[in-house]
Design an enzyme around this catalytic site. Structure first.
Site, PDB file in Angstrom:
ATOM      1  N   HIS A  39       0.792  -1.190  -0.014  1.00 28.71           N
ATOM      2  CA  HIS A  39       0.091  -0.136  -0.113  1.00 28.71           C
ATOM      3  C   HIS A  39       0.929   1.283  -0.058  1.00 28.71           C
ATOM      4  O   HIS A  39       0.618   2.202  -0.912  1.00 28.71           O
ATOM      5  CB  HIS A  39      -0.923  -0.307   1.226  1.00 28.71           C
ATOM      6  CG  HIS A  39      -1.607   1.240   1.522  1.00 28.71           C
ATOM      7  ND1 HIS A  39      -3.001   1.545   1.228  1.00 28.71           N
ATOM      8  CD2 HIS A  39      -1.153   2.464   2.220  1.00 28.71           C
ATOM      9  CE1 HIS A  39      -3.248   2.678   1.472  1.00 28.71           C
ATOM     10  NE2 HIS A  39      -2.207   3.262   2.125  1.00 28.71           N
ATOM     11  N   GLU A  40       2.091   1.314   0.830  1.00 26.76           N
ATOM     12  CA  GLU A  40       2.654   2.574   1.045  1.00 26.76           C
ATOM     13  C   GLU A  40       3.613   2.658  -0.402  1.00 26.76           C
ATOM     14  O   GLU A  40       3.744   3.535  -0.815  1.00 26.76           O
ATOM     15  CB  GLU A  40       3.725   2.434   2.118  1.00 26.76           C
ATOM     16  CG  GLU A  40       3.073   2.258   3.557  1.00 26.76           C
ATOM     17  CD  GLU A  40       1.924   3.435   3.651  1.00 26.76           C
ATOM     18  OE1 GLU A  40       2.337   4.559   3.067  1.00 26.76           O
ATOM     19  OE2 GLU A  40       1.119   3.264   4.538  1.00 26.76           O
TER      20      GLU A  40
ATOM     21  N   GLU B 275      -6.211   7.265  -0.590  1.00 27.56           N
ATOM     22  CA  GLU B 275      -5.990   6.008   0.237  1.00 27.56           C
ATOM     23  C   GLU B 275      -6.914   4.746  -0.602  1.00 27.56           C
ATOM     24  O   GLU B 275      -6.213   3.600  -0.684  1.00 27.56           O
ATOM     25  CB  GLU B 275      -6.717   6.251   1.432  1.00 27.56           C
ATOM     26  CG  GLU B 275      -6.005   7.102   2.337  1.00 27.56           C
ATOM     27  CD  GLU B 275      -4.559   6.653   2.569  1.00 27.56           C
ATOM     28  OE1 GLU B 275      -4.304   5.240   2.859  1.00 27.56           O
ATOM     29  OE2 GLU B 275      -3.510   7.437   2.584  1.00 27.56           O
TER      30      GLU B 275
ATOM     31  N   HIS C  60       1.503   4.200  -2.982  1.00 24.94           N
ATOM     32  CA  HIS C  60       1.483   5.827  -2.610  1.00 24.94           C
ATOM     33  C   HIS C  60       2.905   6.292  -3.431  1.00 24.94           C
ATOM     34  O   HIS C  60       2.673   7.553  -4.200  1.00 24.94           O
ATOM     35  CB  HIS C  60       1.566   6.306  -1.217  1.00 24.94           C
ATOM     36  CG  HIS C  60       0.066   6.385  -0.570  1.00 24.94           C
ATOM     37  ND1 HIS C  60      -0.916   7.106  -1.075  1.00 24.94           N
ATOM     38  CD2 HIS C  60      -0.043   5.579   0.358  1.00 24.94           C
ATOM     39  CE1 HIS C  60      -1.935   6.834  -0.074  1.00 24.94           C
ATOM     40  NE2 HIS C  60      -1.573   5.868   0.706  1.00 24.94           N
TER      41      HIS C  60
END
Length: 308
Positions: free
Chosen positions: A134-135, A200, A138
Site C-alpha cells: 500500500h505504501e 487511500e 502511494h
C-alpha cells in the site's frame, strides 16, 4: 474512478480559490497569496520527507538487521519495490507502540517508507507485506505531489479569506467578509481531505495488485485501526497536519469526526479489498475466517515490537 475523483476535487479546489479571489476584489491579492503559499509548499515539497522522518524519530535500516522481524520487513519491502518496478526506497523503523506506517518523498527516486515497532509486533508477515505494498502504491502514484498541490491551493484560500475581511470591497456587508474568512478555509480543508481519502482507496487498490494479497491488507487495516484506537501516537498528536501520511489515522485514539477525517472509513476500504480478492479468486475475510495470529503477534495480545 479514484483518479477521476481526484481531478474533479482538484478542479473544485481551484474554482473555490478563484471564487474567493474574486470576492476579495481583484487578481492582485489572489496572485500574492498564491505566490506565498506556493513558496511555502515548494519548500515543504523538497524537505517534507526529512522533516517528517525527523519528527517521528525514524531510524534508517540496512540489509542484514539482527532482528529477524525487522530483517524480513526490510527484505520484503525491497522485493515489493522491485515487483512494482520502483527504485529501492529508503526503509525506516519508528520506535512507537501504535501500529502504523507511511510513505514520504517527493518522487519514486527519493522515496522513503517507515513502519512502527508496534506494526511489526502486531501483524503477521503477509499482513506487513500488504501494508508496505500500500505504501509503495502511494510512491508509484506520486501522491506526495498531489497532496502538495492541494496544500498549496488550500493555503492560498486561507490567506485570501483573511485578506477578504480586511482588504476586501468596502461596500460589501462586513458579515460577508466574516463568512468568507471562516467558511472558505473550512471548504478548502474538506476538499483537501476528500482528495486524501480518494488517494487511500487508490493506494489500497494498487497495493493489492503489487502485493497480490488483498485479503492480507484487509486484515492488516482491521487490526491497525483497532489497536490505533487504544494507543495514542504522541508524536502525531503534536502535529496533526501529518496525519494524512499514515495508512490509518494516527489520531484515532482521540476520536475523529468522519467529515474531517483524512482517511476513508476502514469498513469501506475492507469492502473494496474483499471485492478485489474475489476478482483475484482469493478467499475474502468473512469466508476464510483467518486466524489473526502470526509469527509476530496475536489478536487480543499486547503487540511486541523489536524493542519489546
Amino acid at each position: 474512478m479514484n483518479h477521476l475523483k481526484t481531478y474533479i476535487l482538484l478542479a473544485a479546489m481551484t474554482a473555490l480559490f478563484g471564487g474567493v479571489g474574486y470576492l476579495v476584489g481583484g487578481t492582485g491579492g489572489m496572485l500574492i497569496a498564491l505566490v506565498v503559499a506556493g513558496a511555502m509548499n515548494l519548500f515543504a515539497y523538497w524537505n517534507a520527507d526529512k522533516m517528517v522522518l525527523r519528527h517521528f524519530k525514524a531510524q534508517p535500516l540496512e540489509p542484514g538487521h539482527p532482528d529477524p522481524r525487522v530483517r524480513a520487513y526490510y527484505e520484503d519491502t525491497m522485493a515489493l519495490a522491485q515487483r512494482a518496478d520502483l527504485p529501492p526506497p529508503k526503509v525506516y523503523i519508528i520506535d512507537n507502540p501504535q501500529p502504523n506506517a507511511f510513505a514520504t518523498g517527493r518522487d519514486p527516486q527519493n522515496a522513503a517508507v517507515a513502519a512502527t515497532s508496534g506494526l511489526l509486533g502486531l501483524l503477521s508477515r503477509d499482513e506487513i507485506r500488504g501494508v508496505m505494498a500500500h505504501e509503495l502504491a502511494h510512491v508509484k502514484n506520486r501522491d506526495t505531489l498531489t497532496m502538495t498541490v492541494t496544500a498549496t491551493i488550500a493555503g492560498a484560500v486561507a490567506m485570501l479569506a483573511n485578506f477578504a475581511l480586511f482588504f476586501g470591497d468596502r461596500d460589501r456587508n462586513p458579515l460577508v467578509g466574516l463568512a468568507i474568512m471562516f467558511l472558505a478555509p473550512i471548504a478548502a480543508s474538506l476538499v483537501q481531505m476528500a482528495i486524501s481519502r480518494a488517494r487511500e482507496y487508490e493506494a489500497d487498490r494498487l497495493g493489492a495488485e503489487i502485493g497480490g494479497e488483498p485479503e492480507a491488507l484487509a486484515r492488516a487495516l482491521e487490526k491497525i485501526e483497532a489497536y490505533a484506537r487504544q494507543r495514542v501516537n504522541v508524536d502525531a498528536e503534536r502535529n496533526p497536519a501529518m496525519a494524512h501520511l499514515f495508512i490509518i489515522n494516527p489520531l484515532s485514539g482521540r476520536g475523529a469526526d468522519n467529515l474531517f477525517s483524512t482517511h476513508p472509513n476502514t469498513r469501506n476500504r475492507i469492502a473494496q479489498l474483499s471485492e478485489i480478492a474475489r476478482r483475484f479468486g482469493r478467499p475474502t475475510m468473512s469466508a476464510q475466517q483467518a486466524s489473526n495470529t502470526g509469527p509476530w503477534g496475536a489478536r487480543g495480545g499486547r503487540p511486541k515490537g523489536p524493542w519489546g
